[in-house]
Design an enzyme around this catalytic site. Structure first.
Site, PDB file in Angstrom:
ATOM      1  N   HIS A  37       0.759  -1.168   0.089  1.00  0.00           N
ATOM      2  CA  HIS A  37      -0.159   0.017  -0.058  1.00  0.00           C
ATOM      3  C   HIS A  37       0.773   1.331   0.111  1.00  0.00           C
ATOM      4  O   HIS A  37       0.534   2.245   0.637  1.00  0.00           O
ATOM      5  CB  HIS A  37      -0.886  -0.014   1.156  1.00  0.00           C
ATOM      6  N   TYR A 309       3.663  -4.819   9.943  1.00  0.00           N
ATOM      7  CA  TYR A 309       3.345  -3.395   9.764  1.00  0.00           C
ATOM      8  C   TYR A 309       4.498  -2.719  10.491  1.00  0.00           C
ATOM      9  O   TYR A 309       5.123  -1.479   9.983  1.00  0.00           O
ATOM     10  CB  TYR A 309       2.042  -3.112  10.287  1.00  0.00           C
TER      11      TYR A 309
END
Length: 327
Positions: A37, A309
């Site tokens: 992303h 993440y």
């Protein structure tokens, strides 16, 4: 079957590193950007929960009072230069991430892609299937490698079909985003109810038309959503799918039947561009960052995402970020 959460799954530093390297090898990496992303845009908005949701959870942002949000819409492909659609009007995997400003002064975060199924149920399966999609020296995929993996992991097929079957969407605002993982709602009496969530666009789902496919540039979604929100807010309804006793909560590859009870839990209104895009790019939308009243299940991929993440943030924050030409 559903059950109350057990011990939080933890994964080794080696697994996290192998996952990062698999992502970097499969999709490529641009220094200073997210490993997944990387191309996105931030907005501000509000979220307002429904009374039906407030009866199911004590979570702060589900009390019915509007709460401020930061929303990031993104293309999941590893390069910020990647197109928003492939040949044949096939769409890319996209994401909607939300940061809720809680009345207590803290924040909660969720992140949801536009796929309805996921092809990996464990960290090792994620590493395996990502590695199987690695491109060769000429930059071309190796279908044989992926087929070999799928032959030994048939439960990956629904997730792969969900990814391959994505239509090129007209807009982020006409796209449904799925939370995928199971969580638990905890009410004022301490009762738990397993659920999955999705964001459903009030504008309805819409794919691009064939004539638009011929005219639109490779990257069009960010320009489109900026122009759209300048004219009117983009709105999504939050829908909870409530589990039956026999539904699994620890395996993201196993979807629940469509006839399960659903509850409209709230409304997300995105009404203006965020004034500090660099700030938004620095945020981590950890899907396990939820307040009391919502509990993560012991789905191992959910918790693995949290660790990956964090590592992605660590790596990109140590790299020089190139300037990306704005649309």
């Amino acid at each position: 079957m559903t059950h109350t959460p057990g011990a939080t799954p933890r994964h080794t530093a080696d697994q996290v590193d192998r996952a990062m390297r698999a992502m970097e090898d499969h999709t490529g990496t641009v220094p200073g950007h997210r490993r997944a992303h990387p191309r996105g845009i931030g907005f501000r908005g509000t979220f307002t929960a429904t009374p039906e949701a407030a009866a199911l959870t004590t979570a702060e942002h589900f009390r019915g009072t509007p709460v401020d949000t930061v929303v990031r819409l993104s293309n999941a492909t590893g390069s910020p230069y990647a197109p928003d659609r492939a040949s044949g009007s096939r769409g890319a995997v996209l994401g909607l991430a939300v940061r809720f400003a809680l009345p207590s002064g803290s924040h909660a975060t969720w992140g949801a892609p536009n796929i309805s199924a996921f092809p990996a149920g464990t960290a090792e399966e994620f590493i395996g299937i990502t590695t199987a999609q690695r491109r060769g020296r000429l930059g071309l995929p190796n279908p044989g490698r992926l087929l070999k993996y799928v032959a030994g992991h048939r439960h990956a097929v629904p997730g792969l079909k969900a990814i391959a079957g994505l239509p090129a969407t007209e807009s982020f605002a006409t796209t449904t985003f799925h939370g995928l993982h199971a969580y638990y709602l905890v009410d004022a009496e301490g009762r738990r109810r397993a659920f999955r969530y999705r964001w459903v666009p009030e504008a309805g789902e819409a794919a691009i038309r064939p004539e638009d496919d011929r005219l639109l540039p490779p990257q069009y979604l960010i320009s489109e959503i900026k122009q759209r929100v300048e004219q009117a807010p983009a709105v999504w309804r939050l829908v909870f799918q409530l589990a039956a006793p026999e539904d699994p909560t620890d395996d993201v590859t196993r979807q629940w039947p469509d006839d399960r009870e659903t509850v409209t839990a709230g409304r997300l209104v995105v009404d203006r561009l965020h004034e500090d895009q660099e700030h938004v790019e620095g945020l981590v939308f950890d899907p396990t960052n939820v307040p009391p009243g919502i509990e993560p299940s012991n789905d191992p991929v959910l918790h693995f995402r949290s660790q990956v993440y964090a590592e992605s943030y660590r790596r990109r924050s140590q790299e020089d970020k190139p300037r990306i030409k704005p649309e």
